[in-house]
Design a protein around this motif. Structure first.
Motif, mmCIF file in Angstrom:
data_model
loop_
_atom_site.group_PDB
_atom_site.id
_atom_site.type_symbol
_atom_site.label_atom_id
_atom_site.label_comp_id
_atom_site.label_asym_id
_atom_site.label_seq_id
_atom_site.Cartn_x
_atom_site.Cartn_y
_atom_site.Cartn_z
ATOM 1 N N ASN A 94 0.816 -1.213 0.000
ATOM 2 C CA ASN A 94 0.000 0.000 0.000
ATOM 3 C C ASN A 94 0.851 1.265 0.000
ATOM 4 N N ASP A 95 1.959 1.267 0.760
ATOM 5 C CA ASP A 95 2.825 2.442 0.777
ATOM 6 C C ASP A 95 3.396 2.714 -0.606
ATOM 7 N N LEU A 96 3.867 1.671 -1.274
ATOM 8 C CA LEU A 96 4.428 1.820 -2.613
ATOM 9 C C LEU A 96 3.371 2.353 -3.573
ATOM 10 N N ASP A 97 2.194 1.783 -3.539
ATOM 11 C CA ASP A 97 1.107 2.238 -4.418
ATOM 12 C C ASP A 97 0.782 3.709 -4.188
ATOM 13 N N GLN A 98 0.774 4.132 -2.934
ATOM 14 C CA GLN A 98 0.459 5.524 -2.619
ATOM 15 C C GLN A 98 1.531 6.466 -3.157
ATOM 16 N N TYR A 99 2.806 6.098 -3.008
ATOM 17 C CA TYR A 99 3.876 6.945 -3.539
ATOM 18 C C TYR A 99 3.790 7.043 -5.062
ATOM 19 N N ILE A 100 3.487 5.950 -5.738
ATOM 20 C CA ILE A 100 3.355 5.972 -7.195
ATOM 21 C C ILE A 100 2.187 6.863 -7.606
ATOM 22 N N LYS A 101 1.068 6.777 -6.870
ATOM 23 C CA LYS A 101 -0.076 7.650 -7.145
ATOM 24 C C LYS A 101 0.286 9.119 -6.948
ATOM 25 N N ASP A 102 1.212 9.372 -6.008
ATOM 26 C CA ASP A 102 1.635 10.749 -5.722
ATOM 27 C C ASP A 102 2.703 11.247 -6.685
ATOM 28 N N GLY A 103 3.040 10.468 -7.710
ATOM 29 C CA GLY A 103 3.959 10.927 -8.739
ATOM 30 C C GLY A 103 5.389 10.423 -8.626
ATOM 31 N N TRP A 104 5.671 9.556 -7.678
ATOM 32 C CA TRP A 104 7.013 8.995 -7.552
ATOM 33 C C TRP A 104 7.221 7.927 -8.611
ATOM 34 N N LYS A 105 8.441 7.772 -9.085
ATOM 35 C CA LYS A 105 8.805 6.780 -10.104
ATOM 36 C C LYS A 105 9.779 5.770 -9.506
ATOM 37 N N ILE A 106 9.648 4.510 -9.898
ATOM 38 C CA ILE A 106 10.586 3.487 -9.448
ATOM 39 C C ILE A 106 11.868 3.622 -10.254
ATOM 40 N N LYS A 107 12.952 3.958 -9.560
ATOM 41 C CA LYS A 107 14.251 4.126 -10.196
ATOM 42 C C LYS A 107 14.990 2.791 -10.268
ATOM 43 N N LYS A 108 14.882 1.998 -9.204
ATOM 44 C CA LYS A 108 15.563 0.715 -9.135
ATOM 45 C C LYS A 108 14.757 -0.209 -8.235
ATOM 46 N N GLU A 109 14.792 -1.504 -8.553
ATOM 47 C CA GLU A 109 14.059 -2.496 -7.772
ATOM 48 C C GLU A 109 14.905 -3.759 -7.691
ATOM 49 N N TYR A 110 14.996 -4.346 -6.498
ATOM 50 C CA TYR A 110 15.696 -5.616 -6.364
ATOM 51 C C TYR A 110 15.126 -6.400 -5.189
ATOM 52 N N THR A 111 15.438 -7.682 -5.139
ATOM 53 C CA THR A 111 14.918 -8.552 -4.092
ATOM 54 C C THR A 111 16.067 -9.246 -3.368
ATOM 55 N N GLU A 112 15.800 -9.607 -2.126
ATOM 56 C CA GLU A 112 16.737 -10.355 -1.301
ATOM 57 C C GLU A 112 15.950 -11.395 -0.515
ATOM 58 N N GLU A 113 16.609 -12.483 -0.166
ATOM 59 C CA GLU A 113 15.993 -13.492 0.688
ATOM 60 C C GLU A 113 16.014 -12.987 2.125
ATOM 61 N N LYS A 114 14.933 -13.281 2.888
ATOM 62 C CA LYS A 114 14.832 -12.802 4.256
ATOM 63 C C LYS A 114 14.146 -13.842 5.116
ATOM 64 N N ARG B 263 11.516 -7.113 -0.912
ATOM 65 C CA ARG B 263 11.607 -6.315 -2.134
ATOM 66 C C ARG B 263 11.972 -4.881 -1.756
ATOM 67 N N ILE B 264 12.997 -4.378 -2.410
ATOM 68 C CA ILE B 264 13.474 -3.024 -2.139
ATOM 69 C C ILE B 264 13.232 -2.181 -3.383
ATOM 70 N N TYR B 265 12.560 -1.054 -3.190
ATOM 71 C CA TYR B 265 12.274 -0.141 -4.294
ATOM 72 C C TYR B 265 12.936 1.200 -3.995
ATOM 73 N N LEU B 266 13.694 1.710 -4.939
ATOM 74 C CA LEU B 266 14.266 3.038 -4.842
ATOM 75 C C LEU B 266 13.418 3.946 -5.726
ATOM 76 N N LEU B 267 12.799 4.931 -5.115
ATOM 77 C CA LEU B 267 11.906 5.843 -5.844
ATOM 78 C C LEU B 267 12.537 7.228 -5.927
ATOM 79 N N GLU B 268 12.175 7.943 -6.967
ATOM 80 C CA GLU B 268 12.600 9.337 -7.070
ATOM 81 C C GLU B 268 11.452 10.163 -7.606
ATOM 82 N N LYS B 269 11.460 11.423 -7.254
ATOM 83 C CA LYS B 269 10.396 12.338 -7.650
ATOM 84 C C LYS B 269 10.784 13.057 -8.919
#
Length: 93
Positions: free
Chosen positions: A34-54, A87-93
């Motif tokens: 939900n946090d990611l979806d809200q930031y995208i709705k607010d105009g943020w763009k995914i700059k980089k995305e990667y995953t790690e085991e946890k 999942r780690i998402y790096l967002l930028e405005k």
């Protein structure tokens, strides 16, 4: 640096850079995004995305067959119970 963290295997949001144009969102162990979806709705763009085991949860097991987990705390071992994905998402405005 501004840092927000929600405890446990939940979404955490880390904001960094003084101009607040970059945000890191971490979603762990199959939590909702939900946090990611809200930031995208607010105009943020995914700059980089990667995953790690946890490790999502831990369990206690007996170290030996004759170990009584209720009475002898010295013979307990803690090991990963459920392994998931972070999942780690790096967002930028």
């Amino acid at each position: 640096m501004i840092f927000f963290l929600i405890n446990g295997c939940k979404t955490s949001v880390k904001e960094f850079n003084e101009n607040e144009n970059n945000i890191e969102i971490i979603i762990s162990c199959e939590e909702d995004n939900n946090d990611l979806d809200q930031y995208i709705k607010d105009g943020w763009k995914i700059k980089k995305e990667y995953t790690e085991e946890k490790v999502c949860s831990w369990k206690t097991i007996a170290a030996t067959k004759d170990c009584d987990l209720e009475k002898d705390k010295g013979c307990k071992l803690v090991q990963p119970d459920k392994i998931g994905e972070e999942r780690i998402y790096l967002l930028e405005k």
